[in-house]
Design a protein around this motif. Structure first.
Motif, mmCIF file in Angstrom:
data_model
loop_
_atom_site.group_PDB
_atom_site.id
_atom_site.type_symbol
_atom_site.label_atom_id
_atom_site.label_comp_id
_atom_site.label_asym_id
_atom_site.label_seq_id
_atom_site.Cartn_x
_atom_site.Cartn_y
_atom_site.Cartn_z
ATOM 1 N N MET A 1 40.435 46.205 44.348
ATOM 2 C CA MET A 1 41.736 45.577 44.127
ATOM 3 C C MET A 1 41.603 44.071 44.003
ATOM 4 O O MET A 1 42.177 43.455 43.099
ATOM 5 C CB MET A 1 42.688 45.937 45.266
ATOM 6 N N TRP A 2 40.807 43.456 44.878
ATOM 7 C CA TRP A 2 40.664 42.004 44.822
ATOM 8 C C TRP A 2 39.895 41.567 43.575
ATOM 9 O O TRP A 2 40.146 40.486 43.033
ATOM 10 C CB TRP A 2 39.997 41.478 46.093
ATOM 11 N N GLN A 3 38.981 42.395 43.116
ATOM 12 C CA GLN A 3 38.324 42.103 41.838
ATOM 13 C C GLN A 3 39.354 42.062 40.710
ATOM 14 O O GLN A 3 39.363 41.140 39.887
ATOM 15 C CB GLN A 3 37.278 43.176 41.512
ATOM 16 N N LEU A 4 40.199 43.072 40.659
ATOM 17 C CA LEU A 4 41.222 43.139 39.618
ATOM 18 C C LEU A 4 42.237 41.999 39.781
ATOM 19 O O LEU A 4 42.744 41.465 38.790
ATOM 20 C CB LEU A 4 41.929 44.489 39.674
ATOM 21 N N HIS A 5 42.506 41.634 41.002
ATOM 22 C CA HIS A 5 43.433 40.523 41.277
ATOM 23 C C HIS A 5 42.904 39.246 40.646
ATOM 24 O O HIS A 5 43.678 38.494 40.004
ATOM 25 C CB HIS A 5 43.606 40.374 42.784
ATOM 26 N N ARG A 6 41.644 38.965 40.820
ATOM 27 C CA ARG A 6 41.065 37.748 40.243
ATOM 28 C C ARG A 6 41.120 37.760 38.722
ATOM 29 O O ARG A 6 41.276 36.712 38.085
ATOM 30 C CB ARG A 6 39.605 37.591 40.722
ATOM 31 N N LEU A 7 41.009 38.940 38.119
ATOM 32 C CA LEU A 7 40.985 39.045 36.668
ATOM 33 C C LEU A 7 42.382 39.073 36.038
ATOM 34 O O LEU A 7 42.569 38.529 34.936
ATOM 35 C CB LEU A 7 40.237 40.329 36.250
#
Length: 263
Positions: A254-260
């Motif tokens: 989720m945090w990976q996708l948040h950054r993107l």
């Protein structure tokens, strides 16, 4: 496998949700998904998008999407039969969102809702059940391993704690992570995750962002005076060991996708 999962490509933004490119909400039990079902239903109908959401469009006990044509689906569905039906109708691309919750409170909520409320087969407080018996009851009544069951294989993944061979264990994990890589994982303890779904599915942004205002429904069967002992909590953590690992992987994803995706 969790490491490989975190290197998979990001989910594709769906700017035009439709019956040919639907959005599916894979509802994990006792994770706050009832509120999202309602929000998606309301938002979709404001956009004149057809939905197939149990408790809104059909009976709450409906778990099958076969033959149902909609732009938005939401419920306790089985991935395998759902995708097979999609492909048979020429639906080769779909988007997915699911909600995770910390496994310990999720499983305790399942105990109160299912064993105490629905079945009437257990004391209102888990502290009144011997720890080893508690483990058996939670496993026997499908309160554990919900992500594997819902995102993986409805038939087999619920037994992931009991696979007899390493190969079976690896297959259960591999299948679940492969499917999960196609989903936006919402984390109920992380309101920022709602922004990820809003960015991935902009037509329904309001529905996802409104989740930040929603509190979990209070379980009517919950005993407010119940205080599980450390032995009982250890028992719950023991039966949720696999679920806890995939929960942590979903949070990282989720945090990976948040950054993107989140500007």
């Amino acid at each position: 496998m969790a490491g490989s999962f975190l290197t998979t490509k990001p989910v594709t933004i769906n700017n035009n949700i439709s019956p040919k490119h639907p959005l599916v909400f894979m509802h994990q039990a006792k994770s706050g998904g009832t509120s999202l079902r309602a929000s998606l239903h309301e938002a979709a109908h404001r956009l004149n998008l057809k939905t197939y959401i149990p408790c809104h469009d059909v009976d709450c006990q409906e778990y099958n999407t076969v033959g149902q044509v909609a732009a938005i689906y939401g419920g306790h569905f089985c991935w395998k039969s759902m995708v097979k039906d999609f492909y048979s109708r020429g639906v080769n691309q779909f988007s997915c969102v699911t909600i995770f919750r910390d496994p310990v409170p999720r499983v305790l909520s399942c105990y109160s809702y299912r064993l105490v409320g629905k079945l009437g087969s257990a004391p209102t407080c888990v502290a009144d059940v011997p720890p080893e018996q508690l483990k058996s009851e939670l496993q026997g009544h499908a309160c554990v391993d919900e992500p594997f069951r819902r995102i993986g294989d409805c038939n087999a993944a619920g037994e992931i704690e009991h696979f007899h061979t390493d190969q079976e264990h690896v297959q259960g994990w591999s299948l679940t992570l492969s499917h999960l890589s196609q989903c936006v994982p919402l984390i109920i303890e992380e309101p920022e995750s709602y922004k990820v779904a809003a960015a991935a599915f902009p037509q329904l942004a309001e529905a996802f962002l409104d989740l930040g205002k929603v509190k979990l429904n209070k379980n009517k069967e919950y005993d407010e005076h119940c205080h599980p002992t450390q032995a009982h909590l250890r028992a719950v953590r023991a039966v949720t060991s696999q679920e806890s690992r995939i929960y942590k992987a979903a949070r990282k994803r989720m945090w990976q996708l948040h950054r993107l995706l989140v500007k």
